[in-house]
Design an enzyme around this catalytic site. Sequence first.
Site, PDB file in Angstrom:
ATOM      1  N   HIS A 258       1.971  23.186   4.165  1.00 36.96           N
ATOM      2  CA  HIS A 258       3.239  24.129   3.242  1.00 36.96           C
ATOM      3  C   HIS A 258       3.313  22.904   2.184  1.00 36.96           C
ATOM      4  O   HIS A 258       3.304  21.904   2.224  1.00 36.96           O
ATOM      5  CB  HIS A 258       4.387  23.833   4.174  1.00 36.96           C
ATOM      6  CG  HIS A 258       5.499  24.698   3.711  1.00 36.96           C
ATOM      7  ND1 HIS A 258       6.610  24.216   2.658  1.00 36.96           N
ATOM      8  CD2 HIS A 258       6.090  25.850   4.043  1.00 36.96           C
ATOM      9  CE1 HIS A 258       7.327  24.891   2.654  1.00 36.96           C
ATOM     10  NE2 HIS A 258       7.096  26.057   3.117  1.00 36.96           N
ATOM     11  N   GLU A 313       4.917  31.166   8.001  1.00 35.04           N
ATOM     12  CA  GLU A 313       4.090  32.255   7.526  1.00 35.04           C
ATOM     13  C   GLU A 313       3.232  32.753   8.728  1.00 35.04           C
ATOM     14  O   GLU A 313       3.167  33.917   8.820  1.00 35.04           O
ATOM     15  CB  GLU A 313       3.420  32.209   6.297  1.00 35.04           C
ATOM     16  CG  GLU A 313       4.190  32.188   4.969  1.00 35.04           C
ATOM     17  CD  GLU A 313       4.827  30.908   4.608  1.00 35.04           C
ATOM     18  OE1 GLU A 313       4.519  29.767   5.257  1.00 35.04           O
ATOM     19  OE2 GLU A 313       5.674  30.818   3.798  1.00 35.04           O
TER      20      GLU A 313
END
Length: 373
Positions: A258, A313
């Site tokens: 991330h 995600e």
Amino acid sequence: MSANPRPASASGLDNVVAAETRLSHVDGEAGRLIVAGHEVEELAASHDFEGAASALWAAAGLDPAPSADEVRSRLGRARGAAFALVPGLLSLGGSRSIIEGLRTGLSLLGDEAGEGAEPDHIRLAGAAAVFTAALCRAAEGKAPVAPDAKAGHAEDFLHMLRGAPASAAEVEALNAYMVTVADHGMNASTFTARVIAATRAGAVSAIVGALCALKGPLHGGAPGPVLDMLDEIGTSENIGPWLEKALASGERLMGFGHRVYKVRDPRANVFNKAVTILTNGNHRVRFAREVEVAALAALRKAKPGQRLDTNMEYYTAVLLEALGIPRDAVTSVFAMARIAGWTAHVMEQERVGRLIRPQSVYVGDWPEEHAAA
């Protein structure tokens, strides 16, 4: 010649403070997300979507602060009002994607609410769920399903999407998802909403603008490629060879790492629990778990010293697919939840009452007389 040297820290507005907020705080180094004064894990465990929206709108200074029960009741009425606009939305036809259809649908609301209408933040949240469900069904050649004003927001969305009641576990999982993504600091779409709100264009315009920013693949479109990756791997036997080949060729594994979080994304912890609720009897979820375990091991071996955890995600893709949400509707469902945060930021920015007007650094050619000076 340059009259104003480029500030090293201003690229992409990284580290530039654009607002003071009471809504959320992202600490990427510590792996913390605070939303309306709550750790996100605690918020998701103790609140449904209506409760989280209530907390965000109260933190934004909405007076009187609505209770979760009041939000639930008003969202029910707003879904009913939005459903009256569905025939007009669907009659526009065309080959729009779900997110483009949602963009059109929200534009139908108008910035000026009619007499007796719910306030903008309620209208927008209610309409997003109704339009997304109706657009998904229309894409499959099915008629829209009318909302139930007495149902909870997550429960009613799943019913409008499928035309059949959702299980308690499914409603719990969707609520956990929606609460967890309701706000996340000064991301691109939230900043867009605040820039538009600062011009006094109105909440609907601000949220349509935010949705357009979210639509971009570098912001809200990441879960789709996770599902594409799972499709490409295909079978348990192919996991190892596929990962080895992908990493050897420098390919990025979707759903791992991330930009902000340098340790595990706290939202991933919530989604992990939500996915667990749906694991029994779901082969796809079990397969995604196998891929996750193998991918983390492969990343540790290929990139020692670089921490690349499973991000939100990855779990988003697996969770929403398990709930029967079409792949091309994932970003729209994300927007359904994020509208709680976007509208709270609009309230906060309008209260500030100051236009957002940053500077830019000119790097073009200068006229000869300026260069000579």
